[in-house]
Every structure is written in structure tokens, then in C-alpha cells.
Motif scaffolding. Structure first.
Motif, PDB file in Angstrom:
ATOM      1  N   THR A  62      -7.559 -24.418  -3.319  1.00 55.89           N
ATOM      2  CA  THR A  62      -8.088 -24.150  -1.977  1.00 55.89           C
ATOM      3  C   THR A  62      -8.074 -22.640  -1.748  1.00 55.89           C
ATOM      4  O   THR A  62      -7.403 -21.902  -2.478  1.00 55.89           O
ATOM      5  N   PRO A  63      -8.769 -22.176  -0.728  1.00 58.48           N
ATOM      6  CA  PRO A  63      -8.554 -20.780  -0.333  1.00 58.48           C
ATOM      7  C   PRO A  63      -7.083 -20.559   0.004  1.00 58.48           C
ATOM      8  O   PRO A  63      -6.377 -21.501   0.400  1.00 58.48           O
ATOM      9  N   GLY A  64      -6.604 -19.339  -0.144  1.00 58.07           N
ATOM     10  CA  GLY A  64      -5.254 -19.033   0.301  1.00 58.07           C
ATOM     11  C   GLY A  64      -5.122 -19.325   1.782  1.00 58.07           C
ATOM     12  O   GLY A  64      -6.044 -19.083   2.564  1.00 58.07           O
ATOM     13  N   VAL A 132       0.408 -19.191   1.444  1.00 58.73           N
ATOM     14  CA  VAL A 132      -0.181 -18.265   2.417  1.00 58.73           C
ATOM     15  C   VAL A 132      -0.462 -16.924   1.749  1.00 58.73           C
ATOM     16  O   VAL A 132       0.381 -16.382   1.023  1.00 58.73           O
ATOM     17  N   THR A 133      -1.632 -16.363   2.014  1.00 60.61           N
ATOM     18  CA  THR A 133      -2.007 -15.062   1.445  1.00 60.61           C
ATOM     19  C   THR A 133      -2.318 -14.020   2.518  1.00 60.61           C
ATOM     20  O   THR A 133      -2.400 -12.834   2.195  1.00 60.61           O
ATOM     21  N   GLN A 157       5.048  -2.337   6.497  1.00 62.68           N
ATOM     22  CA  GLN A 157       5.872  -2.272   5.293  1.00 62.68           C
ATOM     23  C   GLN A 157       5.888  -3.594   4.542  1.00 62.68           C
ATOM     24  O   GLN A 157       6.052  -3.623   3.313  1.00 62.68           O
ATOM     25  N   LEU A 158       5.696  -4.705   5.248  1.00 59.61           N
ATOM     26  CA  LEU A 158       5.757  -6.014   4.602  1.00 59.61           C
ATOM     27  C   LEU A 158       4.770  -6.125   3.443  1.00 59.61           C
ATOM     28  O   LEU A 158       5.094  -6.689   2.396  1.00 59.61           O
ATOM     29  N   SER A 159       3.559  -5.594   3.625  1.00 54.73           N
ATOM     30  CA  SER A 159       2.552  -5.703   2.568  1.00 54.73           C
ATOM     31  C   SER A 159       2.833  -4.778   1.390  1.00 54.73           C
ATOM     32  O   SER A 159       2.203  -4.909   0.336  1.00 54.73           O
ATOM     33  N   LYS A 160       3.756  -3.842   1.571  1.00 54.22           N
ATOM     34  CA  LYS A 160       4.187  -3.006   0.452  1.00 54.22           C
ATOM     35  C   LYS A 160       5.303  -3.671  -0.339  1.00 54.22           C
ATOM     36  O   LYS A 160       5.534  -3.343  -1.506  1.00 54.22           O
ATOM     37  N   GLU A 161       5.999  -4.590   0.318  1.00 54.34           N
ATOM     38  CA  GLU A 161       7.114  -5.284  -0.314  1.00 54.34           C
ATOM     39  C   GLU A 161       6.698  -6.592  -0.981  1.00 54.34           C
ATOM     40  O   GLU A 161       7.380  -7.074  -1.884  1.00 54.34           O
ATOM     41  N   ARG A 162       5.597  -7.185  -0.519  1.00 52.87           N
ATOM     42  CA  ARG A 162       5.146  -8.467  -1.046  1.00 52.87           C
ATOM     43  C   ARG A 162       3.627  -8.448  -1.226  1.00 52.87           C
ATOM     44  O   ARG A 162       2.914  -7.753  -0.486  1.00 52.87           O
ATOM     45  N   PRO A 163       3.105  -9.231  -2.183  1.00 50.58           N
ATOM     46  CA  PRO A 163       1.655  -9.328  -2.369  1.00 50.58           C
ATOM     47  C   PRO A 163       1.028 -10.227  -1.307  1.00 50.58           C
ATOM     48  O   PRO A 163       0.877 -11.436  -1.488  1.00 50.58           O
ATOM     49  N   PHE A 394      -3.268 -13.804  -5.358  1.00 44.93           N
ATOM     50  CA  PHE A 394      -3.577 -12.814  -4.327  1.00 44.93           C
ATOM     51  C   PHE A 394      -4.339 -11.656  -4.967  1.00 44.93           C
ATOM     52  O   PHE A 394      -3.831 -10.988  -5.865  1.00 44.93           O
ATOM     53  N   GLY A 395      -5.578 -11.477  -4.533  1.00 40.80           N
ATOM     54  CA  GLY A 395      -6.411 -10.423  -5.118  1.00 40.80           C
ATOM     55  C   GLY A 395      -6.617 -10.596  -6.609  1.00 40.80           C
ATOM     56  O   GLY A 395      -6.714  -9.614  -7.347  1.00 40.80           O
ATOM     57  N   GLY A 396      -6.679 -11.845  -7.056  1.00 44.71           N
ATOM     58  CA  GLY A 396      -6.905 -12.130  -8.471  1.00 44.71           C
ATOM     59  C   GLY A 396      -5.675 -12.116  -9.326  1.00 44.71           C
ATOM     60  O   GLY A 396      -5.750 -12.389 -10.535  1.00 44.71           O
ATOM     61  N   VAL A 397      -4.512 -11.846  -8.746  1.00 42.71           N
ATOM     62  CA  VAL A 397      -3.264 -11.736  -9.495  1.00 42.71           C
ATOM     63  C   VAL A 397      -2.364 -12.924  -9.167  1.00 42.71           C
ATOM     64  O   VAL A 397      -2.129 -13.213  -7.990  1.00 42.71           O
ATOM     65  N   GLU A 398      -1.835 -13.586 -10.191  1.00 39.69           N
ATOM     66  CA  GLU A 398      -0.919 -14.695  -9.965  1.00 39.69           C
ATOM     67  C   GLU A 398       0.422 -14.158  -9.462  1.00 39.69           C
ATOM     68  O   GLU A 398       0.995 -13.238 -10.049  1.00 39.69           O
TER      69      GLU A 398
END
Length: 399
Positions: A62-64, A132-133, A157-163, A394-398
């Protein structure tokens, strides 16, 4: 660019209204961070340079998932208020007594930046385990200049710590701080802080709580006018506990979404239809507060207003960190269909955040998707307390 294939999968593309867009024995092809093909194997373009492939043995893609309404960043706990409610004290009584949101504000103000980040990451990780993505994160537990800014910086900062893709929302108009008049707060703290946060590029959109325990339409409109001048889209907490016309007000400013909506009337829904505003339903809060008035689902359906679902993850009324559980609640409490629940956590959630290129499995979309150990999408809404995630991409990366 080289292409990678996920084969032998069931695809829920959601590429058309009112259908999962199921493709059995399908192939999802990605190049970099982009989907280049989603369809049956026999339709795979022959000019692709295949770098590799992975058979999914019939698993579902499914979509993220997209959680389009959360309050992930805060200090403290409100378990004591949960106990108070179980002993007969209403949510409104708790709020008016100086507890409620204001107690979380006090705990958040004294929490360090590192503590706010640490606790928010724990909540975020639980969402990511649900496939969730993209996550929307609001401020609103500072109610002063410095803490609101700190919350928004922590969200970035959250998006720098997690994909994960993080969308930030300024919710300075969440509650009236103790010792201040509502108008004074809006004009002297809320609006100046919004301007400062926007100048620091910390804000993607602006929200407000228009309710009898929070702010009037006139007060929220002052915030929305400022957002409009700053070029920021708006959304609103509206008609949760009473009918105050907040949704109609938000639609005058082309709101991306109106959220909660248990008490909305026909005029409010007509305004949402005309403005293209998404109805974001929050069954976690409905469940946790033991509400009895459901949002008017048939009214939304009749007007073809997109319905999104979100966790409303927050310490006071929805301490939930599972979007899959929110989907199940959407079905069991609001009588949404499993298709509506999946659309509500993908395609329509993306629209509620003004995002394009996610929420569907179509050529050109970003390669944010989830692979599940199930064969049919209805399983995702049907299960309770189960996250049958096989892989999150996420963004093509597992991940």
C-alpha cells in the motif's frame, strides 16, 4: 537510472475513487525515490534497466500511511486526569479547573530540548512500526514564545533522526494560558510567535482550536489572517464539543482540513464541500473521552467530502500511537468501510496536508510505501492491536 522491482505482490494502488485499485500478481518498479511503474507484470515497460528485484510472495503493498493530525511533542503525563474522568469528572470540567492542556503546558515548559526529542522519538517509532511514512506534528503545548519555538525546532529535528517526512503545524491558539486574557494572548504572544516561527522556516501550516473551552471564531480569525499574510495554509480543530461555526470560518480561508467535527451542521459541511476542505476524523479522542455524538459520516459521503483519519496522538484526549488502531476505530465507531479507512490514512490524509505525489501507488509518485504480511487491504482495518508490517520503504529505501 537503474530500476528496482518488487514482484509477485498484491498492489493497493488507490489510483481511482471508490476502489482499492487492486492488482494481483503485480509489480512495483522504483527508480531512486520515485515510483516508475505500478501494475501487472505483463505491462512492465521494456526500456527499464533492471538493477534487481525482490519477490514478495503475494504480500500486500500500500502507499505509506500518513498521520495527518498529531501532538507528538510534549512533556509529562495526564494519566491522573484519565483516572479523574473515570471517577465522573468531565473533560470540560478538567480543562476549566486549570488542568487539561495547561498541565501539559507546565510540564513542557520545564522539559529540556533533549527530553522533548527523546520522548517524541519513542512515540514516532511506534507510528513508523505501523507503516507510517509522513507525520504532521503540531506545537501548542508551550503557549509562550520560547517553548512554542522549541517545540517546532524539535519537530524539524525528528526528520533528521528518523527516515520520515515531518510536516509542522503552528498551534499557538490551542488554549489560553493561566493569568492571561484570550484576546491579550492572541495579540501579544500567539501572533508574534507565529511570525517569528515563520521567519525561521519552522512552520508548514497553521491550526487553531475554535471551541467553547478555547478560542472564539473572531480570535481564530485573527490568527488565520496572519497566516494568510505569511502565505501559510490553515486547518482547524472545530465542532468537537459544540457547534461554534469554526469549520465555516476555516473554509473562508480555504482550509486544508477541519478536524474532529462531531457537532458540524449542514452549513458547515456545505462550506467544506465548496472550499475543498478535508474532514479529518479522530476516533481516538472520541473513544477516549467516551463521546456519544458521531461525526455525520453520511453527510460527508453525500457531499463527497474526502474523509481522513488520524491518531490525534496527544496526552489528554488520545494517547494513541497506532494509526492502524485509528483505522479500526474509524470502522467500528464511525462505520467507515475498510476502503474509506485506508484512503483516510493515505490519499485523503495527503490532501489534508496539501501534499501531492504521495498517498497512491502511481507512476511519478514518491516511493513511500508499506509492504504487509497480508493479502488483502481489509486486513489492515480488521485487526486490533496487530501491526503486520513486513517492510517500510521511505524514498525508495527500505527502513
Amino acid at each position: 537510472m537503474h530500476t528496482y522491482l518488487y514482484t509477485d505482490a498484491t498492489l493497493a494502488t488507490l489510483h481511482k475513487a471508490d476502489t482499492y485499485g487492486l492488482i494481483e500478481n503485480g509489480v512495483l518498479a522504483i527508480s531512486g525515490d520515485t515510483i516508475v511503474y505500478a501494475g501487472p507484470r505483463h505491462g512492465l515497460p521494456r526500456d527499464l534497466t533492471i538493477q534487481g528485484e525482490q519477490s514478495l510472495n503475494g504480500r500486500l503493498i500500500t502507499p505509506g500511511l500518513i498521520d495527518c493530525h498529531t501532538h507528538l511533542i510534549y512533556g509529562g503525563s495526564r494519566a491522573n486526569e484519565f483516572e479523574m474522568r473515570l471517577n465522573g469528572v468531565s473533560y470540560e470540567e478538567i480543562s476549566r479547573s486549570g488542568a487539561g492542556i495547561t498541565s501539559t503546558v507546565a510540564a513542557t515548559r520545564v522539559a529540556s530540548d533533549s527530553d522533548l526529542l527523546k520522548t517524541a522519538l519513542k512515540r514516532l517509532d511506534r507510528l513508523l512500526a505501523d507503516g507510517v511514512t509522513t507525520v504532521e506534528v503540531k506545537s501548542g503545548y508551550g503557549l509562550d514564545h520560547d517553548t512554542e519555538i522549541r517545540i517546532l525546532r524539535t519537530a524539524r529535528q525528528l526528520s533528521k533522526e528518523r527516515p520520515v517526512n515531518i510536516i509542522t503545524t503552528f498551534l499557538g491558539a490551542h488554549a489560553v494560558p493561566i493569568g492571561l486574557d484570550a484576546d491579550e494572548y492572541i495579540d501579544s504572544i500567539c501572533i508574534p510567535t507565529l511570525k517569528a516561527a515563520a521567519a525561521e522556516n519552522l512552520v508548514d501550516m497553521v491550526d487553531g482550536f475554535c471551541e467553547n473551552i478555547a478560542f472564539t471564531r473572531e480570535q481564530i480569525e485573527r490568527v488565520f489572517k496572519t497566516a494568510q499574510k505569511l502565505g501559510l495554509p490553515v486547518k482547524i480543530h472545530a465542532e468537537q464539543l459544540s457547534l461554534m461555526g469554526g469549520a465555516e470560518l476555516a473554509c473562508q480561508y480555504a482550509a486544508l482540513s477541519a478536524d474532529h467535527l462531531e457537532h458540524i451542521n449542514d452549513a458547515g459541511m456545505d462550506a467544506m464541500k465548496a472550499a475543498g476542505t478535508v474532514a479529518v476524523l479522530l476516533p481516538g479522542a472520541y473513544f477516549f473521552l467516551k463521546e456519544t455524538k458521531c461525526p455525520p459520516i453520511d453527510g460527508f459521503r453525500l457531499r463527497k467530502i474526502p474523509i481522513a483519519l488520524a491518531t490525534d496522538s496527544n496526552p489528554g484526549s488520545s494517547p494513541m500511537t497506532s494509526l492502524l488502531l485509528a483505522m479500526n476505530m474509524g470502522a467500528t465507531l464511525f462505520n467507515l468501510t475498510p476502503l474509506e479507512c485506508l484512503q483516510g490514512a493515505t490519499l485523503h490524509a495527503a490532501k489534508a496536508l496539501g501534499l501531492k505525489g504521495i498517498g497512491q501507488l502511481v507512476s511519478g509518485a514518491r516511493a513511500d510505501f508499506a509492504i504487509w504480511d497480508v493479502s488483502h487491504p481489509a486486513e489492515l482495518t480488521y485487526r486490533i492491536g496487530d501491526a503486520p508490517l513486513f517492510r517500510r520503504i521511505f524514498g525508495g529505501v527500505e527502513c
